[in-house]
Design a protein around this motif. Sequence first.
Motif, mmCIF file in Angstrom:
data_model
loop_
_atom_site.group_PDB
_atom_site.id
_atom_site.type_symbol
_atom_site.label_atom_id
_atom_site.label_comp_id
_atom_site.label_asym_id
_atom_site.label_seq_id
_atom_site.Cartn_x
_atom_site.Cartn_y
_atom_site.Cartn_z
ATOM 1 N N ILE A 16 0.845 -1.193 0.000
ATOM 2 C CA ILE A 16 0.000 0.000 0.000
ATOM 3 C C ILE A 16 0.885 1.251 0.000
ATOM 4 O O ILE A 16 2.032 1.235 0.460
ATOM 5 C CB ILE A 16 -0.931 0.012 1.221
ATOM 6 N N SER A 17 0.308 2.313 -0.528
ATOM 7 C CA SER A 17 1.039 3.588 -0.587
ATOM 8 C C SER A 17 0.999 4.270 0.784
ATOM 9 O O SER A 17 -0.025 4.262 1.463
ATOM 10 C CB SER A 17 0.403 4.500 -1.646
ATOM 11 N N LYS A 18 2.134 4.829 1.149
ATOM 12 C CA LYS A 18 2.214 5.491 2.441
ATOM 13 C C LYS A 18 1.623 6.897 2.410
ATOM 14 O O LYS A 18 1.358 7.486 3.456
ATOM 15 C CB LYS A 18 3.670 5.570 2.895
ATOM 16 N N VAL A 44 -6.038 4.261 2.136
ATOM 17 C CA VAL A 44 -6.124 2.887 1.613
ATOM 18 C C VAL A 44 -7.427 2.652 0.858
ATOM 19 O O VAL A 44 -7.445 2.254 -0.298
ATOM 20 C CB VAL A 44 -5.977 1.864 2.775
ATOM 21 N N GLY A 45 -8.540 2.867 1.478
ATOM 22 C CA GLY A 45 -9.838 2.601 0.852
ATOM 23 C C GLY A 45 -10.107 1.103 0.723
ATOM 24 O O GLY A 45 -9.624 0.285 1.517
ATOM 25 N N LYS A 64 -3.730 -7.555 7.896
ATOM 26 C CA LYS A 64 -2.313 -7.264 7.733
ATOM 27 C C LYS A 64 -2.114 -5.858 7.171
ATOM 28 O O LYS A 64 -1.296 -5.065 7.672
ATOM 29 C CB LYS A 64 -1.684 -8.319 6.812
ATOM 30 N N VAL A 65 -2.856 -5.527 6.117
ATOM 31 C CA VAL A 65 -2.746 -4.195 5.519
ATOM 32 C C VAL A 65 -3.184 -3.128 6.515
ATOM 33 O O VAL A 65 -2.589 -2.043 6.619
ATOM 34 C CB VAL A 65 -3.583 -4.128 4.222
ATOM 35 N N GLN A 96 -0.344 3.582 7.479
ATOM 36 C CA GLN A 96 0.099 4.752 8.239
ATOM 37 C C GLN A 96 -0.789 5.968 7.990
ATOM 38 O O GLN A 96 -1.007 6.775 8.875
ATOM 39 C CB GLN A 96 1.553 5.094 7.876
ATOM 40 N N LYS A 97 -1.278 6.096 6.782
ATOM 41 C CA LYS A 97 -2.099 7.249 6.424
ATOM 42 C C LYS A 97 -3.537 7.095 6.940
ATOM 43 O O LYS A 97 -4.129 8.046 7.442
ATOM 44 C CB LYS A 97 -2.110 7.409 4.897
#
Length: 919
Positions: free
Chosen positions: A688-690, A694-695, A740-741, A746-747
């Motif tokens: 995932i992008s930091k 997430v969505g 896990k995700v 973090q965002k």
Amino acid sequence: MTAIKHALQRDIFTPNDERLLSIVNVCKAGKKKRNCFLCATVTTERPVQVNVVKVKKSDKGDFYKRQTAWALRDLAVVDAKDAVKENPEFDLHFDKVYKWVASSTAEKNTFISCIWKLNQRYLRKKIDFVNVSAQLLEELPKVAEESVPSGENQSVAGGDEEAVDEYQELNAREEQDIEIMMEGCEYAISNAEAFAEKLSRELQVLDGANIQSIMASEKQVNILMTLLDEALKEVDQIELKLSSYEEMLQSVKEQMDQISESNHLIHLSNTNNVKLLSEIEFLVNHMDLAKGHIKALQEGDLASSRGIEACTNAADALLQCMNVALRPGHDMLYAVKQQQQRFSDLREQFARRLASHLNNVFVQQFAQTLLQLYNRSYYLSVSGHDQSSTLAQHSIELTLPNHHPFHRDLLRYAKLMEWLKSTDYGKYEGLTKNYMDYLSRLYEREIKDFFEVAKIKMTGTTKEGKKFATLPRKESAVKQETESLHGSSGKLTGSTSSLNKLSVQSSGNRRSQSSSLLDMGNMSASDLDVADRTKFDKIFEQVLSELEPLCLAEQDFISKFFKLQQHQSMGTTMNEADEMDGGTLSRSHNSGVPQAISSEKDMIRQMMIKIFRCIEPELNNLIALGDKIDSFNSLYMLVKMSHHVWTAQNVDPASFLSTTLGNVLVTVKRNFDKCISNQIKQMEEVKISKKSKVGILTFVAEFEEFAALAESIFKNAERRGDLDKAYIKLIRSVFINVEKVANESQKTPRDVVMMENFHRIFATLSRLKISCLEAEKKEAKQKYTDHLQSYVIYSLGQPLEKLNHFFEGVEARVAQGIREEEVSYQLAFNKQELRKVIKEYPGKEVKKGLDNLYKKVDKHLCEEENLLQVVWHSMQDEFIRQYKHFEGLIARCYPGSGVTMEFTIQDILDYCSSIAQSH
């Protein structure tokens, strides 16, 4: 003992018309001595019945009673135990063995002697006397049976028995004479001795008178002697005449014997002639082949229906003649041997001609079909060069050639093949091998061409650089292939050229592999539209639908043409070196010795494996292509292949088609499992992008896509269980990797990731109604609810922070034991302190705090799932709950103080509604 005998005779036996002959006092061996009597008796009426009767004293002891009786004829053995020493024991063997002990040895011996005499006198069946002294067994004179009046009460033992044996009964006339004599003498009864002396004197007088009468008749005696002499002379003359008559009869007898012998020879000759005629008729009727049949076997036309029928009839007639069961000695006749040799030559000649003709038919069919295949290949090459043309995709029909005309023509020879099988198995086996060689090459070309068309229809492309033969080269190739089929050994030479496999070009507009859950190659499943998947499904179904009737028709033809439907054991010498997938042909390990095959069903299956050896590899290539085009295709292939395997197994579980499709189904199932494994692997590798929220996770959305498609494909499918197992694996992996995700995010807060994704999972499972995932659906709903509540509590926090701290202190004092109404007397928690805290939270500040909270929640949530209003409404409810809690504490701890919050519940509702509408 004499008194007892008389008492028994009077009381027991006389009323039953019996005479008591012998008695012995006995008791049973080995038991308490309860004495009884064994009595030997005979009946006074004829025929005489001899019995052994057991008599016992009554319990009161005043009279005797008859207890048991055995017929002497039922007595088998009398065992005296010891013939030398005195022993009172003895055994009587009736229906069972009765062991007795006599009161004395003398009584036992007397009783056994009486039994022996009665056996000798009255019974035909002799009793076995074991361990009995020879002196006791004395022969009695054979005297006619007699009856003695019951009143005499005489016993038969020793000398008395001999007196009874000498007694002769008087006839009626003698009785009458004695009565007359006794009537003439008054003292005949009162003085028997005087009467006997009188009779003796009269007898002497009569004897003297008789002597005088004889002396007076001497003259008559002389005359009688003279007559006797004359009678003897007459007898001598009669004897002489009888001797002459006997000589004459002897001569006649000799003549009759000669006539009889002559008649016997004539009869024997006639019998031999009849038998000889019968044998000749048998040989002529069963070993004579009609000229028409001979001509048909030698010159019959094997190409026309009429000629085939004539040859079939002639072959059957020849087989009957050769298989006739000859009688003993026929095989030694020269004519029979000559006829058998002629039949053998005819059979060999016709078998050779038939095998050659059928081999030519095979070659001709192969050449014709090969020419059609080259035409088809040439057409494919021309249409395939133009990549923009749809001719190769749509104009060419996805069908396999129909071999029904070829089968129909060959089935005319089915009876001849059966004849060849029973008469010359070597040529039958050679034809079988040639047929398999021809057809394997033919079907290999047809099936590869068929799969080439299927691949073109699936992808619309052909392999670059693929070269097809031009038409002139095509004709020469057909000629070369056909010539290679002819030869003296009947074996095929030359190699079969195979079609090149297709390669699928990658599409540039597909998503990258890292972003796709279901992408297994260069293409993405989610970018393919439903039309492409439906097209693949139809093409794959059509491929299987074309292969099934082709295999079934060929198997049915093989069974009928080669006569393999009968259940009998046969052998094969197919020395093939190559092994095929799905099975190998039975081969002979010893030259000239055929290896037995368990049944002809195995023979059919092995022939089918040899003929259709390319089906399984081609199906596996097509499956690999479909899997490479779109990994979702493994779902379609699993359902279709399972259905066709189930259908084939219902027809014949051990057939070639069932086995082959079963092997391919294993490959399809392996690809399906690989697809599921890759999905799980890609879930585990998701990053995932930091910097962005997430969505909804990619694999959650793609699980929804997979489940929706799978439900539409597996509706009413036989392999639903495989999909259910895959669902369980996928959903567990989805659950694990969502968590896990969420932990790594973090965002976006963890609760938001969990809440949004489990909400999507719950919605998907509720919409699809997958029965095996009911437990997971409940779990997803629970996780969504828990994390929604956790996020609301965490995000809302304590909007009235100082008021929260104040009332926490109030609750602490109450917990320490202070009564609620006394809390206001505490210096730090009196009414003035409460009013100060409440004044710090006017309605304007509360609304401002709620507006900042709404903006914060809006940043965390994604628009795709649209849960903002749900979360905001939950926060509103939580805030109202806290407000009511504070009001309750004020009412209980500060009663009558008149202290209230500066805003109401309605104000909270208005603030929340206004904030939601403004954004």
